[in-house]
Design a protein around this motif. Structure first.
Motif, PDB file in Angstrom:
ATOM      1  N   ARG A 230      -5.339 -22.155  29.849  1.00 30.49           N
ATOM      2  CA  ARG A 230      -4.821 -21.083  30.709  1.00 30.49           C
ATOM      3  C   ARG A 230      -3.828 -21.609  31.743  1.00 30.49           C
ATOM      4  NH1 ARG A 230      -7.874 -16.505  30.312  1.00 30.49           N
ATOM      5  NH2 ARG A 230      -5.936 -15.519  31.001  1.00 30.49           N
ATOM      6  N   ALA A 231      -2.833 -22.366  31.280  1.00 33.69           N
ATOM      7  CA  ALA A 231      -1.789 -22.885  32.156  1.00 33.69           C
ATOM      8  C   ALA A 231      -0.477 -22.181  31.837  1.00 33.69           C
ATOM      9  CB  ALA A 231      -1.632 -24.390  31.967  1.00 33.69           C
ATOM     10  N   PRO A 232       0.210 -21.611  32.819  1.00 27.66           N
ATOM     11  CA  PRO A 232       1.471 -20.899  32.553  1.00 27.66           C
ATOM     12  C   PRO A 232       2.583 -21.866  32.164  1.00 27.66           C
ATOM     13  CG  PRO A 232       1.116 -21.077  34.916  1.00 27.66           C
ATOM     14  CD  PRO A 232      -0.132 -21.606  34.256  1.00 27.66           C
ATOM     15  N   ILE A 233       3.332 -21.527  31.121  1.00 23.44           N
ATOM     16  CA  ILE A 233       4.365 -22.428  30.626  1.00 23.44           C
ATOM     17  C   ILE A 233       5.431 -21.607  29.920  1.00 23.44           C
ATOM     18  CG2 ILE A 233       3.202 -22.854  28.431  1.00 23.44           C
ATOM     19  CD1 ILE A 233       4.032 -25.769  28.620  1.00 23.44           C
ATOM     20  N   LEU A 234       6.681 -22.047  30.019  1.00 23.02           N
ATOM     21  CA  LEU A 234       7.808 -21.355  29.390  1.00 23.02           C
ATOM     22  C   LEU A 234       8.444 -22.290  28.374  1.00 23.02           C
ATOM     23  CD1 LEU A 234       9.838 -18.960  29.259  1.00 23.02           C
ATOM     24  CD2 LEU A 234      11.134 -20.130  31.043  1.00 23.02           C
TER      25      LEU A 234
ATOM     26  N   GLY B 236     -16.423 -24.082  37.851  1.00 21.76           N
ATOM     27  CA  GLY B 236     -15.559 -24.449  36.740  1.00 21.76           C
ATOM     28  C   GLY B 236     -14.110 -24.516  37.167  1.00 21.76           C
ATOM     29  N   TYR B 237     -13.255 -24.785  36.192  1.00 23.18           N
ATOM     30  CA  TYR B 237     -11.818 -24.911  36.441  1.00 23.18           C
ATOM     31  C   TYR B 237     -11.231 -23.610  36.983  1.00 23.18           C
ATOM     32  CZ  TYR B 237      -6.905 -25.997  35.281  1.00 23.18           C
ATOM     33  OH  TYR B 237      -5.558 -26.210  35.319  1.00 23.18           O
ATOM     34  N   GLY B 238     -11.844 -22.479  36.634  1.00 21.22           N
ATOM     35  CA  GLY B 238     -11.366 -21.194  37.132  1.00 21.22           C
ATOM     36  C   GLY B 238     -11.539 -21.028  38.629  1.00 21.22           C
ATOM     37  N   ALA B 239     -12.352 -21.890  39.249  1.00 22.86           N
ATOM     38  CA  ALA B 239     -12.540 -21.835  40.705  1.00 22.86           C
ATOM     39  C   ALA B 239     -11.536 -22.712  41.442  1.00 22.86           C
ATOM     40  CB  ALA B 239     -13.955 -22.270  41.062  1.00 22.86           C
ATOM     41  N   LEU B 240     -10.599 -23.306  40.710  1.00 20.68           N
ATOM     42  CA  LEU B 240      -9.590 -24.149  41.333  1.00 20.68           C
ATOM     43  C   LEU B 240      -8.816 -23.373  42.391  1.00 20.68           C
ATOM     44  CD1 LEU B 240      -7.970 -26.832  41.335  1.00 20.68           C
ATOM     45  CD2 LEU B 240      -6.489 -25.805  39.604  1.00 20.68           C
TER      46      LEU B 240
ATOM     47  N   PRO C 275     -27.108 -27.414  45.583  1.00 27.84           N
ATOM     48  CA  PRO C 275     -26.133 -28.347  45.016  1.00 27.84           C
ATOM     49  C   PRO C 275     -24.961 -27.598  44.370  1.00 27.84           C
ATOM     50  CG  PRO C 275     -28.362 -28.752  44.177  1.00 27.84           C
ATOM     51  CD  PRO C 275     -28.390 -27.432  44.854  1.00 27.84           C
ATOM     52  N   VAL C 276     -23.821 -28.270  44.320  1.00 25.87           N
ATOM     53  CA  VAL C 276     -22.659 -27.759  43.597  1.00 25.87           C
ATOM     54  C   VAL C 276     -22.367 -28.713  42.450  1.00 25.87           C
ATOM     55  CG1 VAL C 276     -20.221 -27.132  43.692  1.00 25.87           C
ATOM     56  CG2 VAL C 276     -21.698 -26.701  45.669  1.00 25.87           C
ATOM     57  N   LEU C 277     -22.530 -28.228  41.233  1.00 28.57           N
ATOM     58  CA  LEU C 277     -22.199 -28.977  40.032  1.00 28.57           C
ATOM     59  C   LEU C 277     -20.816 -28.515  39.569  1.00 28.57           C
ATOM     60  CD1 LEU C 277     -25.364 -28.685  40.286  1.00 28.57           C
ATOM     61  CD2 LEU C 277     -25.462 -28.761  37.800  1.00 28.57           C
ATOM     62  N   THR C 278     -20.105 -29.357  38.872  1.00 31.52           N
ATOM     63  CA  THR C 278     -18.820 -28.928  38.315  1.00 31.52           C
ATOM     64  C   THR C 278     -18.779 -29.213  36.818  1.00 31.52           C
ATOM     65  OG1 THR C 278     -17.533 -30.981  38.525  1.00 31.52           O
ATOM     66  CG2 THR C 278     -17.694 -29.589  40.476  1.00 31.52           C
ATOM     67  N   THR C 279     -17.948 -28.470  36.123  1.00 29.49           N
ATOM     68  CA  THR C 279     -17.605 -28.840  34.762  1.00 29.49           C
ATOM     69  C   THR C 279     -16.679 -30.050  34.819  1.00 29.49           C
ATOM     70  OG1 THR C 279     -15.652 -27.415  34.710  1.00 29.49           O
ATOM     71  CG2 THR C 279     -17.746 -26.418  34.081  1.00 29.49           C
ATOM     72  N   PHE C 280     -16.454 -30.670  33.666  1.00 28.34           N
ATOM     73  CA  PHE C 280     -15.582 -31.850  33.667  1.00 28.34           C
ATOM     74  C   PHE C 280     -14.162 -31.465  34.069  1.00 28.34           C
ATOM     75  CE2 PHE C 280     -14.058 -35.700  30.970  1.00 28.34           C
ATOM     76  CZ  PHE C 280     -13.810 -36.413  32.131  1.00 28.34           C
ATOM     77  N   LYS C 281     -13.661 -30.330  33.593  1.00 28.58           N
ATOM     78  CA  LYS C 281     -12.317 -29.910  33.974  1.00 28.58           C
ATOM     79  C   LYS C 281     -12.211 -29.651  35.472  1.00 28.58           C
ATOM     80  CE  LYS C 281     -10.103 -26.811  31.700  1.00 28.58           C
ATOM     81  NZ  LYS C 281      -9.841 -25.536  30.984  1.00 28.58           N
TER      82      LYS C 281
ATOM     83  N   PHE D 157     -19.272 -20.016  38.837  1.00 25.57           N
ATOM     84  CA  PHE D 157     -17.944 -19.515  39.213  1.00 25.57           C
ATOM     85  C   PHE D 157     -16.875 -20.134  38.299  1.00 25.57           C
ATOM     86  CE2 PHE D 157     -20.129 -19.096  43.373  1.00 25.57           C
ATOM     87  CZ  PHE D 157     -19.810 -17.777  43.673  1.00 25.57           C
ATOM     88  N   GLY D 158     -16.213 -19.323  37.500  1.00 22.61           N
ATOM     89  CA  GLY D 158     -15.020 -19.759  36.782  1.00 22.61           C
ATOM     90  C   GLY D 158     -15.243 -20.807  35.719  1.00 22.61           C
ATOM     91  N   ALA D 159     -16.402 -20.833  35.083  1.00 26.23           N
ATOM     92  CA  ALA D 159     -16.666 -21.773  33.990  1.00 26.23           C
ATOM     93  C   ALA D 159     -16.707 -21.011  32.668  1.00 26.23           C
ATOM     94  CB  ALA D 159     -17.984 -22.509  34.214  1.00 26.23           C
ATOM     95  N   SER D 160     -16.347 -21.711  31.594  1.00 24.85           N
ATOM     96  CA  SER D 160     -16.236 -21.039  30.298  1.00 24.85           C
ATOM     97  C   SER D 160     -17.429 -21.269  29.385  1.00 24.85           C
ATOM     98  CB  SER D 160     -14.959 -21.507  29.591  1.00 24.85           C
ATOM     99  OG  SER D 160     -14.957 -22.916  29.474  1.00 24.85           O
ATOM    100  N   PHE D 161     -18.425 -22.039  29.835  1.00 23.91           N
ATOM    101  CA  PHE D 161     -19.657 -22.276  29.070  1.00 23.91           C
ATOM    102  C   PHE D 161     -19.375 -23.022  27.769  1.00 23.91           C
ATOM    103  CE2 PHE D 161     -20.936 -19.219  32.101  1.00 23.91           C
ATOM    104  CZ  PHE D 161     -22.302 -19.290  32.249  1.00 23.91           C
ATOM    105  N   ALA D 162     -18.506 -24.032  27.841  1.00 27.11           N
ATOM    106  CA  ALA D 162     -18.224 -24.845  26.663  1.00 27.11           C
ATOM    107  C   ALA D 162     -19.444 -25.686  26.302  1.00 27.11           C
ATOM    108  CB  ALA D 162     -17.034 -25.764  26.938  1.00 27.11           C
TER     109      ALA D 162
END
Length: 745
Positions: free
Chosen positions: A296-300, A415-419, A435-441, A478-483
């Motif tokens: 989900r990164a914007p690119i042209l 997750g990355y969506g919480a960036l 605690p706050v855990l994060t996904t790898f991304k 928050f903002g994780a995709s459950f990979a």
């Protein structure tokens, strides 16, 4: 009506009977020029109708410099060519193209006079200067040869299709009117000079208009390779760069261009552009574009294309780019002669930004150089984007609030969506004492030394995060995709908050899906919760788990088989040496798993190829991140680091020369174990024999030096700290080639 004289161009008289009608083709597309044959209806340029006078004739002006074109009014009679050229901003420039004795009779060569490519000839003791492009197929006449027939006539032969031209006058044999254009040439004391007409004026093209629109949307960088089917587009990019509004970075492989644009977008959330020619250049970009799409990164993406008139039969480098890009691009359109050019670029950027996806525009070769429509102005983002920060529905907020009040051991997973939205996520954790855990991304979105941080969850993570999740009675995600890679337990009660409706409950049902903007939702919950929720204060246990894990990491650092440096040692040293605000792009493989486990973030931003997991991502993405640190105020001045294995770096190692060329201050840390270690590990785990994973590597440090950068080879642990310090301080691309133990990961 008078007959004015303009250089060698005279008005053209048409003999008709009185009252006869002539249609003049203004657009120049008629097959019967200058009259209209109706073959190009619908172009938006209607032919002009004229009626003959009583003498059965009228004049139209071929030069189009009259006050009433196309009819001639005689207003430019007796005006010299130089005066007319001056009116059009033209001036004559003489360029030295050869030394006095460089050429002998019969010699032909290609030379450059300003922007004009010239076929310079010497024949019968005289010099000739012909347009280097053959008027038939554009073949380079300067690569041809002068050949004489049995009758003593000598001709310059086109190397592509064998057509002949007089080497001095450019005329074709047999009186044909398809000769090559010639230029004045003089032999002077110091060399051979050729005169060309240059203009200080520039007529804006379709490409100019669209590229300016792109810049107005905030695109500051374009990565790509200039080639024969994107030259008009490339020239528009050049003009924007010369005006200081854009930086163009020429890469060695189009795949690196797409990865660099993806890295740029992942870092700052704004689109960059990548550009290629038609055919193989466009297909080379697809991997990097898929990386941007799935993360989900914007690119042209801007791709050249062959001329529309040869599309279909199978022209050289013709590929159906619309079909090839259909799966990867959210928006993909071909720029046609009569398209709404500005609006196409507006919609491309709007789709990229709003949908956080790939947008793609195809530029046929001949369309790129079309003059922009009279009065056309570039577009931009003003008035085209709304504020998308929206709170969830009231009942969803109330349900989430109640579940948090009832929980005794809640855990937050970011997750990355919480960036960019972590402020109130962390405040909420502090109020919940959770605690706050994060996904790898999302690694690095909360510093590992924060009292509520539990590190990365999943295969690339720490036992700290896994323990916290296992002990939890509620997961607030928050903002994780459950990979699968992350491994969020579906057996726990889950509140999932996301601004993408399709992500909610995508792989399995969750107890409470909440659709809304993450930052606003976290802030609302934080404000609505009482100061004392009754939840267990988990900070003491969390600190104990970190102490256990750090003791374990110390034991692992002590392992030494004498076959290279331990990954735990390397990433401990990088944790200590990397600036707190550094941007770190990581690749794929065991090096990345080890980075996830052992590197402790203190504020760094981490970039990776998440869902695609593409090997080779690391270094090109670091180039994109470096570009973002030059353009975006929030990241200006940050150090850029990339980490890869030897397999990943080998994919795009030629781009190290790109980094040198543009002075990119990138520190690349290379884990060199002469093996695709992760693949070997997977073969063993699947009870396969280890096969075809060994690598033959160059001396990477020597390679970096030969490219013009800094190269340091590290074979012993005691060399590591100083090497990293030197590389991080180097003002340019630096590579630390670490001889690594393939087993100690």
């Amino acid at each position: 009506m008078s007959e004015p004289y303009i250089a060698d161009t005279k008005p053209m008289a048409v003999e008709l009977k009185a009252g006869d009608t002539v249609w003049w083709c203004r657009c120049g597309r008629s097959k019967n020029q200058p009259f209209c044959d109706g073959s190009h209806q619908g172009t938006g340029l209607e032919p002009m109708e004229f009626t003959a006078d009583k003498d059965g004739r009228f004049f139209f002006c071929l030069c189009k410099r009259t006050g009433s074109p196309p009819l001639c009014d005689g207003s430019h009679k007796q005006i010299t060519q130089e005066q007319l050229d001056a009116q059009d901003g033209l001036h004559t420039v003489w360029y030295k193209v050869a030394e006095p004795d460089d050429m002998h009779d019969g010699d032909v060569r290609s030379v450059q006079a300003g922007r004009q490519s010239i076929a310079l000839t010497r024949h019968a003791g005289r010099y000739g200067a012909l347009d280097n492009a053959c008027p038939h197929q554009g073949g380079p006449l300067g690569e041809g040869s002068i050949e004489c027939d049995g009758e003593g006539d000598c001709w310059l032969r086109c190397p592509w299709h064998g057509w002949d031209f007089d080497p001095l006058t450019g005329k074709s044999p047999g009186g044909h009117d398809d000769g090559a254009r010639t230029f004045p040439v003089e032999l002077r004391d110091d060399g051979v000079y050729v005169a060309v007409q240059e203009s200080s004026a520039h007529q804006a093209t379709v490409s100019d208009l669209m590229v300016r629109t792109m810049v107005n949307w905030g695109v500051t960088h374009a990565f790509g390779m200039v080639g024969h089917s994107n030259l008009g587009l490339a020239d528009a990019l050049r003009r924007e760069e010369e005006a200081g509004r854009l930086q163009y970075i020429g890469i060695r492989h189009e795949g690196a261009a797409a990865f660099a644009a993806s890295g740029y977008a992942k870092l700052c959330g704004r689109p960059a552009a990548c550009m290629s020619i038609a055919g193989p250049g466009a297909t080379n970009m697809l991997t990097g574009l898929w990386d941007a799409k799935v993360d989900r990164a914007p690119i042209l993406a801007l791709t050249g294309q062959v001329n529309t008139q040869v599309l279909g039969p199978g022209a050289f480098q013709e590929i159906d780019l619309a079909s090839a890009y259909a799966p990867v691009a959210r928006f993909s359109q071909t720029v046609l002669r009569d398209s709404q050019h500005v609006e196409l670029m507006n919609l491309a950027l709007k789709n990229a930004i709003v949908e956080r996806d790939v947008a793609h525009l195809i530029f046929p070769d001949e369309v790129q150089n079309l003059p922009a429509a009279d009065g056309a102005t570039p577009g931009g983002r003003d008035g085209r984007l709304g504020d998308r920060r929206m709170l969830p529905a009231t009942d969803a907020l109330a349900a989430a609030l109640q579940r948090l009040k009832d929980a005794k051991r809640p855990v937050i997973i970011a997750g990355y969506g919480a960036l960019g939205r972590m402020e109130f996520v962390v405040r909420l954790a502090e109020k919940l004492k959770a605690p706050v855990l994060t996904t790898f991304k999302a690694k690095g979105q909360i510093a590992d030394d924060h009292p509520h941080a539990a590190g990365v969850l999943g295969r690339s993570g720490t036992p700290v995060a896994s323990w916290c999740m296992n002990e939890a009675d509620l997961l607030l995600v928050f903002g994780a995709s459950f990979a699968n890679h992350t491994g969020i337990s579906p057996g726990k009660p889950i509140i999932q908050v996301d601004y993408d409706a399709m992500t909610l409950g995508k792989f399995h049902p969750v107890e409470l899906p909440v659709l809304g903007e993450i930052g606003l939702t976290a802030e609302w919950l934080w404000r609505a919760l009482p100061e004392d929720t009754g939840a267990t204060d988990q900070r003491t246990e969390l600190a104990q788990r970190w102490a256990i894990w750090r003791d374990e990491k110390a034991r692992r650092r002590a392992r030494d088989r004498g076959k290279g440096i331990n990954s735990a040692v390397l990433f401990e040293a990088l944790s200590e040496g990397a600036p707190d605000d550094a941007v770190i792009a990581v690749d794929v493989g065991n090096n990345t798993y080890s980075f996830g486990r052992y590197f402790e973030c203190s504020g760094q931003r981490i970039l990776m190829s998440g869902y695609l997991g593409s090997i080779g991502f690391g270094f090109p993405a670091a180039m994109g991140a470096w570009a973002a640190t030059q353009a975006q105020a929030d990241y200006r001045g940050r150090k850029v680091i990339s980490v890869s294995g030897d397999g990943g770096f080998g994919q795009y190692m030629a781009e190290f020369t790109t980094a040198v060329h543009y002075g990119m201050a990138i520190c690349h840390v290379l884990l060199n174990n002469a093996e695709l270690g992760k693949i070997s590990k997977e073969q063993r785990a699947g009870h396969w024999p280890v096969w075809q994973t060994r690598l033959r590597n160059p001396d990477f440090a020597a390679y970096a030096k030969s490219c013009g950068g800094l190269g340091i080879r590290v074979e012993k642990t005691e060399q590591l700290g100083d090497a990293l310090k030197r590389a991080l301080a180097y003002d340019g691309p630096a590579l630390v080639d670490v001889v690594a133990d393939v087993e100690l990961i």
